[in-house]
Design a protein around this motif. Structure first.
Motif, PDB file in Angstrom:
ATOM      1  N   ALA A  73       1.051  -1.310  -0.158  1.00 25.85           N
ATOM      2  CA  ALA A  73       0.049   0.114  -0.014  1.00 25.85           C
ATOM      3  C   ALA A  73       0.825   1.196  -0.025  1.00 25.85           C
ATOM      4  O   ALA A  73       0.501   2.217  -0.740  1.00 25.85           O
ATOM      5  CB  ALA A  73      -0.946   0.131   1.238  1.00 25.85           C
ATOM      6  N   HIS A  74       1.747   1.360   0.795  1.00 29.39           N
ATOM      7  CA  HIS A  74       3.094   2.290   0.930  1.00 29.39           C
ATOM      8  C   HIS A  74       3.576   2.567  -0.728  1.00 29.39           C
ATOM      9  O   HIS A  74       3.829   3.704  -0.997  1.00 29.39           O
ATOM     10  CB  HIS A  74       3.897   2.153   1.927  1.00 29.39           C
ATOM     11  CG  HIS A  74       4.813   3.188   2.084  1.00 29.39           C
ATOM     12  ND1 HIS A  74       4.362   4.488   2.725  1.00 29.39           N
ATOM     13  CD2 HIS A  74       6.129   3.530   1.846  1.00 29.39           C
ATOM     14  CE1 HIS A  74       5.609   5.270   2.903  1.00 29.39           C
ATOM     15  NE2 HIS A  74       6.703   4.573   2.174  1.00 29.39           N
ATOM     16  N   ALA A  75       3.870   1.461  -1.346  1.00 30.21           N
ATOM     17  CA  ALA A  75       4.603   1.690  -2.640  1.00 30.21           C
ATOM     18  C   ALA A  75       3.522   2.243  -3.342  1.00 30.21           C
ATOM     19  O   ALA A  75       3.791   2.971  -4.243  1.00 30.21           O
ATOM     20  CB  ALA A  75       5.111   0.234  -2.969  1.00 30.21           C
ATOM     21  N   MET A  76       2.448   1.642  -3.479  1.00 27.34           N
ATOM     22  CA  MET A  76       1.454   2.249  -4.416  1.00 27.34           C
ATOM     23  C   MET A  76       0.870   3.659  -4.314  1.00 27.34           C
ATOM     24  O   MET A  76       0.858   4.325  -5.070  1.00 27.34           O
ATOM     25  CB  MET A  76       0.062   1.184  -4.458  1.00 27.34           C
ATOM     26  CG  MET A  76       0.492  -0.145  -4.797  1.00 27.34           C
ATOM     27  SD  MET A  76       1.018  -0.302  -6.373  1.00 27.34           S
ATOM     28  CE  MET A  76      -0.676  -0.163  -7.431  1.00 27.34           C
ATOM     29  N   SER A  77       1.035   4.029  -2.977  1.00 25.57           N
ATOM     30  CA  SER A  77       0.465   5.252  -2.637  1.00 25.57           C
ATOM     31  C   SER A  77       1.369   6.197  -2.955  1.00 25.57           C
ATOM     32  O   SER A  77       1.082   7.276  -3.662  1.00 25.57           O
ATOM     33  CB  SER A  77       0.412   5.300  -1.043  1.00 25.57           C
ATOM     34  OG  SER A  77      -0.040   6.702  -0.777  1.00 25.57           O
ATOM     35  N   ARG A  78       2.898   5.882  -2.975  1.00 25.78           N
ATOM     36  CA  ARG A  78       3.778   6.815  -3.704  1.00 25.78           C
ATOM     37  C   ARG A  78       3.867   6.991  -4.995  1.00 25.78           C
ATOM     38  O   ARG A  78       4.008   7.953  -5.700  1.00 25.78           O
ATOM     39  CB  ARG A  78       5.360   6.201  -3.252  1.00 25.78           C
ATOM     40  CG  ARG A  78       5.837   6.473  -1.836  1.00 25.78           C
ATOM     41  CD  ARG A  78       7.261   6.157  -1.432  1.00 25.78           C
ATOM     42  NE  ARG A  78       7.978   5.080  -2.332  1.00 25.78           N
ATOM     43  CZ  ARG A  78       8.032   3.916  -1.956  1.00 25.78           C
ATOM     44  NH1 ARG A  78       7.462   3.599  -0.703  1.00 25.78           N
ATOM     45  NH2 ARG A  78       8.513   2.924  -2.683  1.00 25.78           N
ATOM     46  N   ALA A  79       3.466   5.755  -5.805  1.00 23.43           N
ATOM     47  CA  ALA A  79       3.596   5.809  -7.255  1.00 23.43           C
ATOM     48  C   ALA A  79       2.341   6.671  -7.538  1.00 23.43           C
ATOM     49  O   ALA A  79       2.251   7.488  -8.573  1.00 23.43           O
ATOM     50  CB  ALA A  79       3.242   4.408  -7.834  1.00 23.43           C
ATOM     51  N   GLU A  80       0.910   6.595  -7.012  1.00 22.27           N
ATOM     52  CA  GLU A  80       0.011   7.334  -7.255  1.00 22.27           C
ATOM     53  C   GLU A  80       0.201   8.904  -7.114  1.00 22.27           C
ATOM     54  O   GLU A  80      -0.162   9.802  -7.985  1.00 22.27           O
ATOM     55  CB  GLU A  80      -1.147   6.909  -6.500  1.00 22.27           C
ATOM     56  CG  GLU A  80      -2.530   7.710  -6.927  1.00 22.27           C
ATOM     57  CD  GLU A  80      -3.929   7.163  -6.842  1.00 22.27           C
ATOM     58  OE1 GLU A  80      -4.787   7.576  -6.872  1.00 22.27           O
ATOM     59  OE2 GLU A  80      -3.666   5.787  -6.726  1.00 22.27           O
ATOM     60  N   LEU A  81       0.838   8.991  -5.869  1.00 20.68           N
ATOM     61  CA  LEU A  81       1.343  10.486  -5.612  1.00 20.68           C
ATOM     62  C   LEU A  81       2.057  11.161  -6.845  1.00 20.68           C
ATOM     63  O   LEU A  81       1.833  12.312  -7.400  1.00 20.68           O
ATOM     64  CB  LEU A  81       1.786  10.739  -4.473  1.00 20.68           C
ATOM     65  CG  LEU A  81       2.387  12.134  -4.037  1.00 20.68           C
ATOM     66  CD1 LEU A  81       0.938  13.129  -3.977  1.00 20.68           C
ATOM     67  CD2 LEU A  81       3.069  12.293  -2.510  1.00 20.68           C
ATOM     68  N   ALA A  82       2.776  10.230  -7.450  1.00 26.87           N
ATOM     69  CA  ALA A  82       3.969  10.880  -8.497  1.00 26.87           C
ATOM     70  C   ALA A  82       2.941  11.110  -9.637  1.00 26.87           C
ATOM     71  O   ALA A  82       2.900  11.794 -10.418  1.00 26.87           O
ATOM     72  CB  ALA A  82       5.101   9.974  -8.735  1.00 26.87           C
ATOM     73  N   TRP A  83       2.296   9.971  -9.916  1.00 25.56           N
ATOM     74  CA  TRP A  83       1.089  10.141 -11.140  1.00 25.56           C
ATOM     75  C   TRP A  83       0.266  11.232 -10.951  1.00 25.56           C
ATOM     76  O   TRP A  83       0.234  12.131 -12.132  1.00 25.56           O
ATOM     77  CB  TRP A  83       0.457   8.863 -11.267  1.00 25.56           C
ATOM     78  CG  TRP A  83      -0.557   8.728 -12.332  1.00 25.56           C
ATOM     79  CD1 TRP A  83      -0.681   8.431 -13.466  1.00 25.56           C
ATOM     80  CD2 TRP A  83      -1.978   8.674 -11.878  1.00 25.56           C
ATOM     81  NE1 TRP A  83      -1.776   8.556 -14.040  1.00 25.56           N
ATOM     82  CE2 TRP A  83      -2.893   8.690 -13.249  1.00 25.56           C
ATOM     83  CE3 TRP A  83      -2.689   8.913 -10.629  1.00 25.56           C
ATOM     84  CZ2 TRP A  83      -4.145   8.718 -13.332  1.00 25.56           C
ATOM     85  CZ3 TRP A  83      -4.243   8.925 -10.915  1.00 25.56           C
ATOM     86  CH2 TRP A  83      -4.826   8.827 -12.099  1.00 25.56           C
ATOM     87  N   ARG A  84      -0.268  11.689  -9.825  1.00 29.16           N
ATOM     88  CA  ARG A  84      -1.268  12.777  -9.682  1.00 29.16           C
ATOM     89  C   ARG A  84      -0.527  14.049  -9.674  1.00 29.16           C
ATOM     90  O   ARG A  84      -1.057  15.001 -10.445  1.00 29.16           O
ATOM     91  CB  ARG A  84      -1.866  12.760  -8.391  1.00 29.16           C
ATOM     92  CG  ARG A  84      -2.999  11.669  -8.365  1.00 29.16           C
ATOM     93  CD  ARG A  84      -3.699  11.426  -7.000  1.00 29.16           C
ATOM     94  NE  ARG A  84      -4.524  10.460  -6.994  1.00 29.16           N
ATOM     95  CZ  ARG A  84      -6.088  10.894  -7.137  1.00 29.16           C
ATOM     96  NH1 ARG A  84      -6.353  12.057  -7.188  1.00 29.16           N
ATOM     97  NH2 ARG A  84      -6.815   9.809  -7.077  1.00 29.16           N
ATOM     98  N   LYS A  85       0.922  14.187  -9.386  1.00 27.45           N
ATOM     99  CA  LYS A  85       1.527  15.380  -9.312  1.00 27.45           C
ATOM    100  C   LYS A  85       1.765  15.544 -10.882  1.00 27.45           C
ATOM    101  O   LYS A  85       1.884  16.679 -11.301  1.00 27.45           O
ATOM    102  CB  LYS A  85       2.838  15.090  -8.791  1.00 27.45           C
ATOM    103  CG  LYS A  85       2.554  15.492  -7.025  1.00 27.45           C
ATOM    104  CD  LYS A  85       4.038  15.270  -6.498  1.00 27.45           C
ATOM    105  CE  LYS A  85       3.960  15.749  -4.881  1.00 27.45           C
ATOM    106  NZ  LYS A  85       5.125  15.776  -4.276  1.00 27.45           N
ATOM    107  N   ALA A  86       2.088  14.573 -11.679  1.00 28.44           N
ATOM    108  CA  ALA A  86       2.422  14.869 -13.266  1.00 28.44           C
ATOM    109  C   ALA A  86       1.432  15.277 -13.915  1.00 28.44           C
ATOM    110  O   ALA A  86       1.357  16.097 -14.847  1.00 28.44           O
ATOM    111  CB  ALA A  86       3.067  13.578 -13.692  1.00 28.44           C
ATOM    112  N   LEU A  87       0.255  14.617 -13.433  1.00 30.95           N
ATOM    113  CA  LEU A  87      -0.950  15.129 -14.213  1.00 30.95           C
ATOM    114  C   LEU A  87      -1.345  16.525 -13.864  1.00 30.95           C
ATOM    115  O   LEU A  87      -1.889  17.254 -14.778  1.00 30.95           O
ATOM    116  CB  LEU A  87      -2.362  14.286 -13.868  1.00 30.95           C
ATOM    117  CG  LEU A  87      -2.122  12.744 -14.501  1.00 30.95           C
ATOM    118  CD1 LEU A  87      -3.357  12.079 -14.000  1.00 30.95           C
ATOM    119  CD2 LEU A  87      -2.163  12.798 -16.076  1.00 30.95           C
ATOM    120  N   ALA A  88      -1.266  16.753 -12.832  1.00 26.94           N
ATOM    121  CA  ALA A  88      -1.705  18.130 -12.284  1.00 26.94           C
ATOM    122  C   ALA A  88      -0.711  19.268 -12.731  1.00 26.94           C
ATOM    123  O   ALA A  88      -0.917  20.481 -12.981  1.00 26.94           O
ATOM    124  CB  ALA A  88      -1.651  18.250 -10.564  1.00 26.94           C
ATOM    125  N   ALA A  89       0.490  18.760 -12.928  1.00 27.40           N
ATOM    126  CA  ALA A  89       1.425  19.714 -13.781  1.00 27.40           C
ATOM    127  C   ALA A  89       1.395  20.173 -15.036  1.00 27.40           C
ATOM    128  O   ALA A  89       2.077  20.880 -15.618  1.00 27.40           O
ATOM    129  CB  ALA A  89       3.100  19.079 -13.543  1.00 27.40           C
TER     130      ALA A  89
END
Length: 158
Positions: A114-130
């Motif tokens: 869950a921790h690894a997936m959460s980190r990956a999702e945060l990176a994905w969301r930041k990239a989309l938001a950028a």
């Protein structure tokens, strides 16, 4: 992620190309890409609820952009269509079955998966938001410079 996200993104760019003074119906937007109008309409309504589009009823009604494409991120569209929930939801299966207990008992550290997936999702969301939709529009126009005029001509002929 559903195909509705792709449809919504293309629709936003198409609305920008159609011009700020033109409302375009869901049926017309759907016809441009041969999509089911009823399903696209659901995506467009979600964009309207999120303040990305405006909707006006009636025979000359339809959808317009509510704000400039530069003020709409890819994440805004994804969240409007898919909802704000995280893509990965840990069900804590490590707490079930014969393997339950021990270091995974109540109060134990977060699940490593869950921790690894959460980190990956945060990176994905930041990239989309950028990245905003105006950047997407510009890239689309570099790839197909005639696309905006073709769309406007097609809409005007109807």
């Amino acid at each position: 992620m559903s195909e509705g996200v792709e449809w919504a993104l293309h629709s936003c760019v198409n609305l920008a190309w159609s011009g700020p003074d033109r409302a375009v119906s869901a049926a017309r937007l759907a016809a441009w890409h041969d999509l089911p109008a009823a399903y696209l309409n659901k995506q467009l309504q979600a964009l309207a609820r999120a303040g990305i589009l405006t909707s006006s009823p009636g025979p000359r009604g339809g959808f317009r952009l509510a704000r400039p494409l530069a003020a709409v991120s890819l994440m805004d569209v994804v969240a409007a269509v898919e909802g704000p929930e995280e893509a990965f939801r840990c069900a804590e299966i490590r707490r079930r079955g014969p393997g339950a207990g021990g270091p995974t008992a109540e109060g134990a550290a977060d699940c490593a998966i869950a921790h690894a997936m959460s980190r990956a999702e945060l990176a994905w969301r930041k990239a989309l938001a950028a990245q905003n939709l105006d950047e997407i529009r510009q890239q689309a126009e570099r790839q197909a410079p005639e696309a905006p005029q073709r769309l406007r001509a097609w809409l005007a002929a109807q």
